[in-house]
Enzyme design. Structure first.
Site, PDB file in Angstrom:
ATOM      1  N   ARG A 151      19.615   7.263 -29.115  1.00 46.67           N
ATOM      2  CA  ARG A 151      20.606   7.231 -28.037  1.00 46.67           C
ATOM      3  C   ARG A 151      20.779   5.850 -27.425  1.00 46.67           C
ATOM      4  O   ARG A 151      19.859   5.044 -27.396  1.00 46.67           O
ATOM      5  CB  ARG A 151      20.303   8.302 -26.989  1.00 46.67           C
ATOM      6  CG  ARG A 151      19.470   7.921 -25.825  1.00 46.67           C
ATOM      7  CD  ARG A 151      19.405   9.068 -24.836  1.00 46.67           C
ATOM      8  NE  ARG A 151      18.133   9.028 -24.130  1.00 46.67           N
ATOM      9  CZ  ARG A 151      17.718   9.938 -23.272  1.00 46.67           C
ATOM     10  NH1 ARG A 151      18.455  10.995 -23.016  1.00 46.67           N
ATOM     11  NH2 ARG A 151      16.561   9.811 -22.663  1.00 46.67           N
ATOM     12  N   ARG A 200       9.375  17.482 -11.207  1.00 50.65           N
ATOM     13  CA  ARG A 200       8.761  17.221 -12.507  1.00 50.65           C
ATOM     14  C   ARG A 200       7.381  17.854 -12.614  1.00 50.65           C
ATOM     15  O   ARG A 200       6.781  17.848 -13.677  1.00 50.65           O
ATOM     16  CB  ARG A 200       8.614  15.729 -12.589  1.00 50.65           C
ATOM     17  CG  ARG A 200       8.985  14.868 -13.742  1.00 50.65           C
ATOM     18  CD  ARG A 200      10.058  15.122 -14.650  1.00 50.65           C
ATOM     19  NE  ARG A 200      10.166  14.076 -15.617  1.00 50.65           N
ATOM     20  CZ  ARG A 200      11.237  13.293 -15.758  1.00 50.65           C
ATOM     21  NH1 ARG A 200      12.287  13.457 -14.984  1.00 50.65           N
ATOM     22  NH2 ARG A 200      11.267  12.393 -16.708  1.00 50.65           N
TER      23      ARG A 200
HETATM   24  P1  AMP Z   1      14.171  10.377 -16.796  1.00 52.81           P
HETATM   25  O1  AMP Z   1      15.267   9.391 -16.722  1.00 52.81           O
HETATM   26  O2  AMP Z   1      14.361  11.553 -15.911  1.00 52.81           O
HETATM   27  O3  AMP Z   1      13.835  10.762 -18.234  1.00 52.81           O
HETATM   28  O4  AMP Z   1      12.850   9.636 -16.224  1.00 52.81           O
HETATM   29  C1  AMP Z   1      12.319   8.456 -16.842  1.00 52.81           C
HETATM   30  C2  AMP Z   1      10.909   8.203 -16.327  1.00 52.81           C
HETATM   31  O5  AMP Z   1      10.933   8.019 -14.893  1.00 52.81           O
HETATM   32  C3  AMP Z   1       9.923   9.339 -16.551  1.00 52.81           C
HETATM   33  O6  AMP Z   1       9.345   9.300 -17.852  1.00 52.81           O
HETATM   34  C4  AMP Z   1       8.902   9.066 -15.445  1.00 52.81           C
HETATM   35  O7  AMP Z   1       8.072   7.967 -15.771  1.00 52.81           O
HETATM   36  C5  AMP Z   1       9.787   8.621 -14.289  1.00 52.81           C
HETATM   37  N1  AMP Z   1      10.261   9.790 -13.471  1.00 52.81           N
HETATM   38  C6  AMP Z   1      11.536  10.250 -13.348  1.00 52.81           C
HETATM   39  N2  AMP Z   1      11.601  11.292 -12.501  1.00 52.81           N
HETATM   40  C7  AMP Z   1      10.326  11.502 -12.080  1.00 52.81           C
HETATM   41  C8  AMP Z   1       9.735  12.458 -11.209  1.00 52.81           C
HETATM   42  N3  AMP Z   1      10.451  13.412 -10.589  1.00 52.81           N
HETATM   43  N4  AMP Z   1       8.392  12.379 -11.009  1.00 52.81           N
HETATM   44  C9  AMP Z   1       7.644  11.413 -11.599  1.00 52.81           C
HETATM   45  N5  AMP Z   1       8.138  10.501 -12.453  1.00 52.81           N
HETATM   46  C10 AMP Z   1       9.471  10.530 -12.690  1.00 52.81           C
END
Ligand code: AMP
Length: 216
Positions: A126, A87
């Site tokens: 969604r 990320r």
């Molecule tokens: P996602 O489901 O991938 O949209 O992730 C949801 C939330 O989890 C993000 O907005 C971040 O707060 C946290 N998150 C997920 N993956 C990461 C990552 N690789 N690094 C840091 N925070 C993460």
């Protein structure tokens, strides 16, 4: 030989839908840092509470937490699909070290392109089946029978707290500031091939197109 596909794209660009197809059709092991973090939050521990505060604000969880989670998964699996990781540049650099340590050379970057206005519409509408994880959209992709999952028949659905409009806007800001540079890192670094796709297409058609291009 270990093989890694990294799905890159803004929140709501269709990473989760493609990940389901990679798992179901091609047997990839799905490593979604978002799902792993949400599972930690569900446990309602102090650590989970700390993680929740980052997620609810659309901020990134600290790199040290993420890297510990990812490294424990990578060793045990042969065909891996990363979704939501790396990320930021620090995570991408750490991942390169993990690849070297584990002698992983077969790495493909899949970039899913969607305009921001479509993303906002997709994410705020969604919802997901609480049982099988199928993803729907109340406007553009509702369930065939109202309130019943097309895939598993469950009547239990969930919405993500961080899919509210204000939070999605913050997540998009974080994406452009922190995550978009990771694509530059891969595109300019030349170590791994980057493949770009129009992710407004039907997910199943897009999945076929991805495999035709990647030739894996
Ligand atoms: P996602 O489901 O991938 O949209 O992730 C949801 C939330 O989890 C993000 O907005 C971040 O707060 C946290 N998150 C997920 N993956 C990461 C990552 N690789 N690094 C840091 N925070 C993460």
């Amino acid at each position: 030989m270990k093989q890694v596909v990294i799905l890159m794209g803004a929140p709501g660009s269709g990473k989760g839908s493609q990940a389901k197809l990679f798992m179901g059709e091609k047997g990839f092991f799905h490593i979604s840092t978002g799902d792993l973090l949400r599972a930690e939050v569900e446990k309602k521990t102090d650590f989970g509470q700390e993680i929740k505060s980052y997620i609810d604000n659309g901020a990134l969880v600290p790199d040290s937490v993420i890297l510990n989670i990812v490294e424990s998964k990578i060793v045990a699996n042969d065909k891996m699909l990363f979704d939501g990781f790396p990320r930021n540049i620090r995570q991408a650099e750490a991942l390169e070290k993990i690849f070297e340590k584990n002698n992983i050379k077969d790495v493909f970057i899949v970039r899913l392109d969607v305009d921001d206005d479509i993303i906002l519409e997709r994410v705020v509408n969604r919802f997901q089946c609480a049982k099988c994880g199928a993803i729907y959209n109340s406007k553009s992709r509702p369930t065939k029978v109202k309130g019943v999952c097309d895939i598993c028949g469950s009547e239990d659905f969930k919405f993500r707290q961080d899919d509210r409009l204000e939070v999605v806007k913050s997540r998009l800001d974080v994406y452009y500031k922190e995550t978009a540079p990771v694509l530059d890192f891969y595109e300019k670094g030349g170590k791994h091939k980057v493949f770009g796709f129009d992710s407004t297409k039907d997910p199943s058609d897009l999945f076929v197109e991805i495999f035709e291009k990647l030739k894996i």
